[in-house]
Motif scaffolding. Structure first.
Motif, mmCIF file in Angstrom:
data_model
loop_
_atom_site.group_PDB
_atom_site.id
_atom_site.type_symbol
_atom_site.label_atom_id
_atom_site.label_comp_id
_atom_site.label_asym_id
_atom_site.label_seq_id
_atom_site.Cartn_x
_atom_site.Cartn_y
_atom_site.Cartn_z
ATOM 1 N N MET A 265 -5.282 1.252 4.189
ATOM 2 C CA MET A 265 -5.756 1.085 2.821
ATOM 3 C C MET A 265 -6.674 2.222 2.430
ATOM 4 S SD MET A 265 -6.634 -2.657 1.815
ATOM 5 C CE MET A 265 -8.292 -2.439 2.345
ATOM 6 N N HIS A 266 -7.519 2.642 3.370
ATOM 7 C CA HIS A 266 -8.359 3.807 3.100
ATOM 8 C C HIS A 266 -7.500 4.999 2.736
ATOM 9 C CE1 HIS A 266 -12.507 2.834 4.384
ATOM 10 N NE2 HIS A 266 -11.893 1.867 5.031
ATOM 11 N N VAL B 267 -1.991 -5.371 -6.976
ATOM 12 C CA VAL B 267 -2.876 -6.527 -7.089
ATOM 13 C C VAL B 267 -2.063 -7.811 -7.120
ATOM 14 C CG1 VAL B 267 -4.409 -7.717 -8.660
ATOM 15 C CG2 VAL B 267 -4.840 -5.390 -8.101
ATOM 16 N N ILE C 70 0.837 -1.205 0.000
ATOM 17 C CA ILE C 70 0.000 0.000 0.000
ATOM 18 C C ILE C 70 0.864 1.244 0.000
ATOM 19 C CG2 ILE C 70 -1.639 1.274 1.349
ATOM 20 C CD1 ILE C 70 -2.633 -1.226 2.484
ATOM 21 N N ILE D 205 -14.680 0.640 2.295
ATOM 22 C CA ILE D 205 -13.961 -0.189 1.322
ATOM 23 C C ILE D 205 -14.606 -1.559 1.323
ATOM 24 C CG2 ILE D 205 -11.829 -1.444 0.957
ATOM 25 C CD1 ILE D 205 -10.254 0.744 1.526
ATOM 26 N N ILE D 206 -14.739 -2.143 0.159
ATOM 27 C CA ILE D 206 -15.294 -3.488 0.082
ATOM 28 C C ILE D 206 -14.189 -4.479 0.398
ATOM 29 C CG2 ILE D 206 -16.406 -5.145 -1.413
ATOM 30 C CD1 ILE D 206 -18.133 -2.848 -0.910
ATOM 31 N N ALA E 3 -0.859 -8.625 -3.640
ATOM 32 C CA ALA E 3 -1.972 -9.062 -2.803
ATOM 33 C C ALA E 3 -2.396 -10.481 -3.171
ATOM 34 C CB ALA E 3 -3.148 -8.101 -2.964
ATOM 35 N N THR F 32 -6.076 4.763 -0.855
ATOM 36 C CA THR F 32 -6.881 4.840 -2.073
ATOM 37 C C THR F 32 -7.850 5.997 -2.113
ATOM 38 O OG1 THR F 32 -8.414 3.308 -1.057
ATOM 39 C CG2 THR F 32 -6.785 2.386 -2.535
ATOM 40 N N ALA G 7 -8.653 1.534 -8.608
ATOM 41 C CA ALA G 7 -8.348 1.719 -7.184
ATOM 42 C C ALA G 7 -9.232 0.862 -6.273
ATOM 43 C CB ALA G 7 -8.459 3.194 -6.805
ATOM 44 N N PRO G 8 -10.546 0.766 -6.506
ATOM 45 C CA PRO G 8 -11.332 -0.092 -5.611
ATOM 46 C C PRO G 8 -10.929 -1.552 -5.696
ATOM 47 C CG PRO G 8 -12.769 1.306 -6.889
ATOM 48 C CD PRO G 8 -11.424 1.450 -7.472
ATOM 49 N N VAL G 9 -10.572 -2.005 -6.894
ATOM 50 C CA VAL G 9 -10.180 -3.405 -7.047
ATOM 51 C C VAL G 9 -8.910 -3.676 -6.250
ATOM 52 C CG1 VAL G 9 -9.450 -5.132 -8.694
ATOM 53 C CG2 VAL G 9 -11.258 -3.576 -9.288
ATOM 54 N N ALA G 10 -7.927 -2.775 -6.349
ATOM 55 C CA ALA G 10 -6.687 -2.967 -5.605
ATOM 56 C C ALA G 10 -6.963 -2.966 -4.110
ATOM 57 C CB ALA G 10 -5.687 -1.874 -5.966
ATOM 58 N N ALA G 11 -7.792 -2.009 -3.654
ATOM 59 C CA ALA G 11 -8.095 -1.938 -2.227
ATOM 60 C C ALA G 11 -8.779 -3.222 -1.766
ATOM 61 C CB ALA G 11 -9.004 -0.746 -1.955
ATOM 62 N N HIS G 12 -9.705 -3.717 -2.566
ATOM 63 C CA HIS G 12 -10.428 -4.918 -2.190
ATOM 64 C C HIS G 12 -9.507 -6.114 -2.102
ATOM 65 C CE1 HIS G 12 -12.550 -8.577 -3.750
ATOM 66 N NE2 HIS G 12 -13.106 -8.394 -2.578
ATOM 67 N N MET G 13 -8.588 -6.265 -3.075
ATOM 68 C CA MET G 13 -7.722 -7.439 -3.068
ATOM 69 C C MET G 13 -6.775 -7.407 -1.876
ATOM 70 S SD MET G 13 -7.084 -8.958 -6.698
ATOM 71 C CE MET G 13 -6.663 -10.346 -5.729
ATOM 72 N N VAL G 14 -6.256 -6.197 -1.573
ATOM 73 C CA VAL G 14 -5.351 -6.116 -0.433
ATOM 74 C C VAL G 14 -6.112 -6.421 0.854
ATOM 75 C CG1 VAL G 14 -3.918 -4.562 0.900
ATOM 76 C CG2 VAL G 14 -3.765 -4.546 -1.556
#
Lengths: 178, 191, 128
Positions: free
Chosen positions: C42-43, A78, A37, B126-127, A81, C46, C84-91
């Motif tokens: 993470m918040h 990604v 991150i 965040i999801i 992760a 992103t 960005a949401p996809v990266a945040a979600h995967m992490v």
């Protein structure tokens, strides 16, 4: 120095501070994901920095750089992760020189102990073999192989003494190269 | 999702090809015949060479509701960015987070994904995990206090889903989710 | 207004946007250092980035003012918003699965509760 230049300097300072803080987190962050991150933040700050540069000098030819950077930042985080594994606590910490030296010394000591143990076991087995044949002589496969085996153990112990340890190439040289 | 061999032909993926052509043209910057034709060719190559399951879209685009969705999203984005920045910069304040489970009302992949993306983009949530089969979203909320509580955060996600459905869904899908189209429709239904 | 005045207006607007973008980038860095656990960081990584990047790109577009490069900036903003949401979600998902999420810092943790429930159900279903 126009107002625009002052604004640009302030922006550059803010971006630098933000990126430095992110790098601090990358060093500190206890897990792989924290570091991912933090480096993502650094990449986005670089994008902002390149855009700032393009704005100051009105260069339109660095814009493809922005496109590529935004994609690279995403793909990098990604991927990390996706392959993140369970890390035991404390392994991500960067160890100091003393700790590294202590660990190396410990490892070497264990290997020397194991080597000495192996030699002692081999010596015991050879002595047992040397003592055993006179008792079993008539029952064994004959006199010819036994004398032939006598000189071999002598040279075997000799080579064991002189054989360089495959893993450690000598103490002093290792210290110098570190 | 359909794996029928006929449906995976390029004729049914023209939206993807159009989008890829637009991306190519935008990358090059000017709209010339060469760019458009090259973009279309590359789009066809990518969609036929790298097969992905086509997304079923049974809804209709409602322009007014779409405008509401985008406008509200832009507003939320600005407001919430300031909130997260304030939480980050406020001295001696650590945020208390929470992970909540939100059961979505629609049964389609597309709306789940769109809602998840929009909820992730608006700062504050965040999801973390999305279960496609049960239609559940697990949302991590940054600060329970600034979001107004856990139930308010849950309601925000459901409102976002409602806006997405109203903008892009057909009437049947809306009825299935238990929502109605507009204020007048709600009054008509209540009467 | 003359061409010159439009130029000045555009420059001023661009300066304001660049300043705003840099401010959000700073907030992201500060958040990354200050926040207590992985999910909050993470918040920070992103969220301010999205608006910050959009502002910086708008500032750049106002300065460039012409040319095809401006449309590529639109593309960069769209890519960032999509990815960005996809990266945040995967992490975040990887964090949960490798046990890097500190549950004592969460007020409510329904995901762990549901994961534990499914694990318990699996254990019950398995024939003994």
């Amino acid at each position: 120095m126009s107002v625009f230049d002052v604004v640009v300097l302030v922006c550059a300072a803010l971006l630098t501070v933000g990126a430095t803080l992110a790098v601090i987190r990358a060093e500190r962050g206890p897990s792989m994901l924290d570091r991912t991150i933090a480096l993502d933040i650094v990449v986005t700050t670089v994008i902002a920095g390149v855009a700032l540069y393009a704005a100051v000098f009105r260069r339109a030819d660095v814009v493809p750089l922005l496109v590529v950077l935004s994609l690279v930042g995403f793909v990098g985080s990604v991927t990390v992760a996706r392959f993140a594994a369970v890390e035991p606590e404390g392994e991500g910490r960067v160890r100091t020189r003393e700790e590294v030296a202590a660990e190396e010394a410990e490892k070497r000591r264990l290997e020397q102990e194991e080597l000495a143990e192996r030699r002692a076991r081999r010596r015991a087995a050879l002595e047992a073999a040397r003592d055993a044949p006179p008792v079993e002589g008539p029952g064994a496969d004959g006199g010819t192989p036994e004398p032939a085996t006598e000189p071999v153990p002598e040279s075997a112990t000799d080579t064991v003494e002189d054989e360089p340890d495959p893993e450690h190439h000598g103490g002093p040289a290792d210290e110098e190269t570190r | 999702m359909s794996l029928h061999p006929r449906r995976t032909g390029w004729r049914f993926q023209w939206v993807t090809i159009l989008w890829l052509t637009a991306v190519w043209v935008l990358l090059w910057g000017d709209v010339t015949w060469g760019n458009v034709v090259n973009g279309a060719l590359l789009g066809v190559l990518v969609t036929t060479g790298l097969r992905m399951t086509p997304v079923d879209f049974h809804g209709r685009v409602h322009p007014a509701a779409l405008a509401v969705l985008l406008g509200r999203f832009a507003l939320d984005l600005v407001r919430a960015s300031f909130e997260v920045s304030l939480v980050a910069l406020r001295p001696r304040y650590t945020p208390r987070g929470a992970v909540i489970c939100v059961q979505l009302r629609s049964h389609s992949d597309l709306y789940l994904t769109l809602t998840a993306e929009l909820v992730s983009l608006v700062p504050g949530s965040i999801i973390v995990e999305a279960h496609r089969l049960t239609g559940r979203l697990y949302v991590h909320v940054l600060d329970v206090e600034t979001s107004g509580g856990i139930e308010k955060a849950r309601q925000n996600v459901l409102d976002q889903e409602a806006r997405v459905l109203r903008a892009l869904g057909s009437d049947a899908e809306l009825a299935e989710a238990g929502l109605s189209r507009g204020r007048r429709a709600r009054e008509v239904a209540a009467r | 207004m003359t061409q010159d005045q439009w130029t000045t207006v555009a420059d001023v607007a661009s300066a304001v946007c660049l300043l705003g973008g840099a401010f959000f980038a700073l907030a992201a860095g500060v958040g990354a250092v200050r926040f207590p656990d992985l999910l909050s960081r993470m918040h920070a990584a992103t969220k301010p980035q999205v608006l910050g990047l959009v502002l910086v790109l708008v500032g750049l577009a106002l300065r460039l003012r012409e040319g095809g490069a401006v449309w590529a900036l639109v593309l960069v903003a769209v890519f960032q918003m999509l990815t960005a949401p996809v990266a945040a979600h995967m992490v975040g998902r990887a964090g949960f699965r490798t046990g890097k999420v500190r549950q004592d810092l969460l007020v409510v943790d329904e995901l762990s509760r549901d994961l534990a429930a499914t694990r318990r159900a699996d254990d019950d279903d398995r024939p003994d």
